[in-house]
Design an enzyme around this catalytic site. Structure first.
Site, PDB file in Angstrom:
ATOM      1  N   ASN A  10       0.857  -1.195   0.000  1.00  0.00           N
ATOM      2  CA  ASN A  10       0.000   0.000   0.000  1.00  0.00           C
ATOM      3  C   ASN A  10       0.892   1.244   0.000  1.00  0.00           C
ATOM      4  O   ASN A  10       1.528   1.533   1.009  1.00  0.00           O
ATOM      5  CB  ASN A  10      -0.888  -0.046   1.255  1.00  0.00           C
ATOM      6  CG  ASN A  10      -1.665   1.231   1.479  1.00  0.00           C
ATOM      7  OD1 ASN A  10      -1.829   2.055   0.568  1.00  0.00           O
ATOM      8  ND2 ASN A  10      -2.151   1.424   2.698  1.00  0.00           N
TER       9      ASN A  10
ATOM     10  N   LYS B 290      -0.032   4.282  -0.103  1.00  0.00           N
ATOM     11  CA  LYS B 290      -0.713   5.450   0.491  1.00  0.00           C
ATOM     12  C   LYS B 290      -0.575   6.645  -0.457  1.00  0.00           C
ATOM     13  O   LYS B 290      -0.622   6.472  -1.666  1.00  0.00           O
ATOM     14  CB  LYS B 290      -0.154   5.737   1.886  1.00  0.00           C
ATOM     15  CG  LYS B 290      -0.074   4.478   2.750  1.00  0.00           C
ATOM     16  CD  LYS B 290       0.179   4.762   4.181  1.00  0.00           C
ATOM     17  CE  LYS B 290       0.352   3.445   4.912  1.00  0.00           C
ATOM     18  NZ  LYS B 290       0.313   3.565   6.337  1.00  0.00           N
TER      19      LYS B 290
ATOM     20  N   HIS C 138      -9.234   0.827   5.718  1.00  0.00           N
ATOM     21  CA  HIS C 138      -7.896   1.024   6.291  1.00  0.00           C
ATOM     22  C   HIS C 138      -8.032   1.935   7.514  1.00  0.00           C
ATOM     23  O   HIS C 138      -8.850   2.858   7.517  1.00  0.00           O
ATOM     24  CB  HIS C 138      -6.959   1.637   5.247  1.00  0.00           C
ATOM     25  CG  HIS C 138      -5.527   1.646   5.690  1.00  0.00           C
ATOM     26  ND1 HIS C 138      -5.041   2.578   6.569  1.00  0.00           N
ATOM     27  CD2 HIS C 138      -4.490   0.819   5.408  1.00  0.00           C
ATOM     28  CE1 HIS C 138      -3.752   2.327   6.808  1.00  0.00           C
ATOM     29  NE2 HIS C 138      -3.399   1.259   6.110  1.00  0.00           N
TER      30      HIS C 138
ATOM     31  N   GLU D 233      -4.681  -5.335  11.072  1.00  0.00           N
ATOM     32  CA  GLU D 233      -3.674  -4.289  11.197  1.00  0.00           C
ATOM     33  C   GLU D 233      -3.859  -3.538  12.521  1.00  0.00           C
ATOM     34  O   GLU D 233      -4.655  -2.586  12.581  1.00  0.00           O
ATOM     35  CB  GLU D 233      -3.800  -3.298  10.049  1.00  0.00           C
ATOM     36  CG  GLU D 233      -3.583  -3.900   8.681  1.00  0.00           C
ATOM     37  CD  GLU D 233      -3.084  -2.850   7.704  1.00  0.00           C
ATOM     38  OE1 GLU D 233      -1.981  -3.021   7.200  1.00  0.00           O
ATOM     39  OE2 GLU D 233      -3.786  -1.862   7.478  1.00  0.00           O
TER      40      GLU D 233
END
Ligand code: PEP
Length: 254
Positions: A9, A11, A98, A170
């Site tokens: 990822n 971001k 997320h 996560e």
């Protein structure tokens, strides 16, 4: 047998040129050096998805994902991007929920349930993120928090729909902090999540669901994390921004 998936990822990082350079390096290294069977998913900012998808088209190990999508199919939602649009650019996976989306953009479980539906209706795979904050862990609320995130975001799905879901555990306290959950801590939660799926659906379905760990995964700790029986790969942030460190994590998933 469940799929092993390593996803990077990015971001809100990388210009188009930087991103293409990174993907070329990763793709070439994987072609030359990787003999394993894990799927490697590159998750760049939206605007790079089409280019990344074309660049990796000939690499059977790799796929492209998106970091978010709208809960709507189409219409007057200025600034939003739908799962169908992402699919048309080559996207196969979409991250849903997320912790940065939950924390900074107010995304809550009911909304994430709608986004999960949007991803599945487009024929794509959601990577549904869950995880507790430090405060929640320290007050021993983590199991309750995770159960709520998973049941409210996913348990409206039927078994066939659920089989398309990837879950990423996560812990918020481990994301971007350099502090990784121990293998025992991560394994405990992954087994707990698989237990929730067994209770709601059945053991065979639970056993087939890919559950990734995310939170400061690096080349140095990946092999140890992947040795746990319920950890099926990783969602990687910082270490996915450099080709050598990302490919080292992929190779740790032998
Ligand atoms: C993430 O963004 O999902 C993540 C796990 O980041 P990092 O690897 O940098 O902790």
């Amino acid at each position: 047998m469940r799929k092993k998936i390593i996803a990077g990822n990015w971001k809100m990082n990388k210009s188009l040129e930087e991103g293409m350079g990174l993907v070329s390096e990763v793709s070439n290294m994987l072609k030359d050096e990787y003999k394993g069977s894990a799927k490697v998913v590159i998750i760049p900012p939206f605007i790079h998805i089409n280019s990344v998808s074309k660049l990796i088209a000939e690499n059977p190990v790799m796929a492209v994902g998106a970091q978010n999508c709208s809960n709507h199919k189409s219409g007057a939602y200025t600034g939003e991007i739908s799962a169908d649009m992402l699919k048309s650019c080559g996207t196969k996976y979409i991250i849903i929920g997320h912790s940065e989306r939950r924390q900074y953009f107010g995304e809550h479980n009911a909304w994430l349930a709608q986004k999960t539906d949007a991803v599945l209706n487009a024929g794509l795979n959601p990577i549904y993120c869950c995880g507790e904050t430090l405060e929640e862990r320290e007050s021993n609320a983590h199991f309750t928090v995770l159960e709520k995130q998973i049941s409210e975001g996913l348990f409206h799905l039927n078994a066939t729909q659920f089989s398309e879901v990837v879950i990423a555990y996560e812990p918020v306290w481990a994301i971007g902090t350099g502090k990784t959950a121990s293998t025992a801590q991560a394994q405990e939660i992954h087994a707990f999540i698989r237990g929730l799926i067994t209770k709601k659906y059945d053991a065979a379905l639970a056993d087939n669901i890919t559950i990734q760990y995310g939170g400061s995964v690096k080349a140095e700790n990946a092999a140890e994390l992947f040795s746990a029986p319920d950890i099926d790969g990783a969602l990687v942030g910082g270490a996915a921004l450099e080709s050598r460190s990302f490919v080292a994590i992929v190779k740790a998933m032998a």
